[in-house]
Design a protein around this motif. Structure first.
Motif, short mmCIF file in Angstrom:
data_model
loop_
_atom_site.label_atom_id
_atom_site.label_comp_id
_atom_site.label_asym_id
_atom_site.label_seq_id
_atom_site.Cartn_x
_atom_site.Cartn_y
_atom_site.Cartn_z
N ALA A 36 0.86 -1.19 0.00
CA ALA A 36 0.00 0.00 0.00
C ALA A 36 0.89 1.23 0.00
CB ALA A 36 -0.93 0.00 1.21
N ARG A 37 0.28 2.41 -0.13
CA ARG A 37 1.07 3.64 -0.24
C ARG A 37 1.54 4.19 1.10
NH1 ARG A 37 -2.53 7.52 -3.95
NH2 ARG A 37 -4.22 6.45 -2.84
N ASP A 38 0.77 3.96 2.16
CA ASP A 38 1.03 4.61 3.44
C ASP A 38 1.80 3.68 4.38
OD1 ASP A 38 0.41 5.46 6.29
OD2 ASP A 38 -0.50 7.12 5.20
N ALA A 45 -1.29 -2.35 10.06
CA ALA A 45 -1.88 -3.59 9.54
C ALA A 45 -1.04 -4.80 9.97
CB ALA A 45 -1.98 -3.51 8.03
N ARG A 46 0.26 -4.68 9.85
CA ARG A 46 1.13 -5.79 10.25
C ARG A 46 0.98 -6.06 11.75
NH1 ARG A 46 6.03 -7.11 12.29
NH2 ARG A 46 7.09 -8.89 11.30
N THR A 60 5.55 -6.14 4.77
CA THR A 60 4.92 -4.95 4.21
C THR A 60 5.85 -4.35 3.16
OG1 THR A 60 5.87 -3.45 5.88
CG2 THR A 60 3.71 -4.43 6.37
N SER A 61 5.24 -3.66 2.20
CA SER A 61 6.01 -3.01 1.15
C SER A 61 5.26 -1.74 0.73
CB SER A 61 6.17 -3.94 -0.06
OG SER A 61 6.90 -3.30 -1.08
N VAL A 62 5.92 -0.60 0.89
CA VAL A 62 5.32 0.66 0.46
C VAL A 62 5.36 0.70 -1.07
CG1 VAL A 62 5.49 3.17 0.52
CG2 VAL A 62 6.03 1.82 2.57
N CYS A 63 4.20 0.83 -1.68
CA CYS A 63 4.13 0.76 -3.14
C CYS A 63 2.90 1.51 -3.63
CB CYS A 63 4.07 -0.70 -3.60
SG CYS A 63 3.93 -0.90 -5.38
#
Length: 320
Positions: A36-38, A45-46, A60-63
């Motif tokens: 997700a972006r944020d 969430a994690r 998680t991965s900011v994307c």
């Protein structure tokens, strides 16, 4: 069916339906990457998921799915960290609720960039990995009942979701020979708390009122946890198409059997919705239109939004 040994990526995975799909995948033993972006929302969430599923890793991965290069990098990172991915769910989206006279082509472009091109970037970046999956790759693109027929006051959203549904069906035909299954998912209204992040135009509070009431009404909307479970079940079973909620299935059937009549009925429904001022004004997020204690939300409690407010707390929708 157990998914132990599988790796999954869920875009739009920091809240709402994406978070719940990730939860159901992790419950089956799947290592999950939330994209997700944020970054703060992803961290929240994690923090929600990892204690529930200590047997698997939650990454998680900011994307930003609108950025093709960012999606490619995210998918490579997931592969290097967890293998695969064997399962990919393209779920990222935005919801714009406004009458036609209060929007312009910028709103259509924003919807197409996030939902259609975002799904296309995700699918195309995932396919090389899905083709190599020893388990047989699985891909799901989340469309909407709005992708099955033109919904008044949701036109940019409906157009982008329709394109996403067509993409899913076309991909299914083209990659089936590679052992990759593609599932087109068409949810109806669900109690995810998404009204807080939906964008409203025209008469903001009135648009917020009708949308949040319907999105939370028990007889019209669906429990989001049950929806997520059914989506993951469809992925596991490699179903081609899944339409969720009785109302969405009825709309799909009606439009297929009598499209002209369905369109005329849509015209009547549009007359019952608020009109808006001509000319585009900035869209406003639901959380900025009415507070939980405000008069609009107070009137909506009896119409079902109370359940949606509870969902917002549970599914990470309160994050700023």
């Amino acid at each position: 069916m157990s998914l132990a040994g599988h790796s999954a990526v869920v875009t739009g995975g920091s809240r709402g339906l994406g978070l719940l799909i990730a939860d159901r995948l992790a419950a089956r033993g799947c290592v999950v990457t939330l994209a997700a972006r944020d970054e703060d929302e992803l961290d929240d969430a994690r923090a929600k998921l990892q204690p529930r599923h200590p047997q698997v890793a939650v990454r998680t991965s900011v994307c930003d799915v609108r950025d093709e290069a960012a999606v490619d990098a995210m998918m490579r990172g997931a592969h290097e960290a967890a293998g695969g991915p064997d399962i990919v769910v393209a779920n990222a989206g935005i919801i714009q609720v406004a009458p036609l006279e209060s929007i312009d082509d910028r709103d259509f472009a924003a919807a197409m960039d996030t939902m259609f091109l975002g799904a296309a970037h995700t699918a195309l970046a995932a396919l090389p990995h899905l083709r190599e999956s020893p388990h047989g790759g699985r891909l799901a693109l989340v469309s909407s009942v709005g992708g099955l027929l033109g919904v008044p006051h949701l036109l940019p959203y409906a157009c982008a979701k329709a394109a996403t549904g067509v993409l899913a069906e076309g991909l299914h035909a083209e990659v089936a020979a590679d052992g990759v299954s593609v599932t087109a998912v068409y949810p109806g209204l669900m109690r995810t708390g998404s009204h807080l992040h939906a964008q409203f135009g025209g008469e903001h509070t009135k648009e917020y009122a009708w949308f949040s009431a319907l999105a939370g009404a028990p007889l019209i909307s669906m429990n989001a946890q049950r929806a997520a479970e059914r989506i993951v079940h469809a992925l596991v079973r490699r179903r081609t198409r899944l339409v969720l909620t009785p109302a969405a299935r009825a709309a799909d059937l009606a439009h297929g059997v009598a499209p002209a009549l369905t369109t005329r009925l849509n015209s009547l429904a549009a007359r019952l919705l608020p009109s808006g001022p001509r000319g585009r004004e900035p869209l406003r997020e639901g959380k900025d239109v009415a507070s939980p204690q405000g008069p609009v939300t107070g009137r909506l409690q009896g119409l079902g939004s109370a359940m949606n407010e509870e969902a917002a707390d549970a599914y990470n929708q309160r994050a700023d």
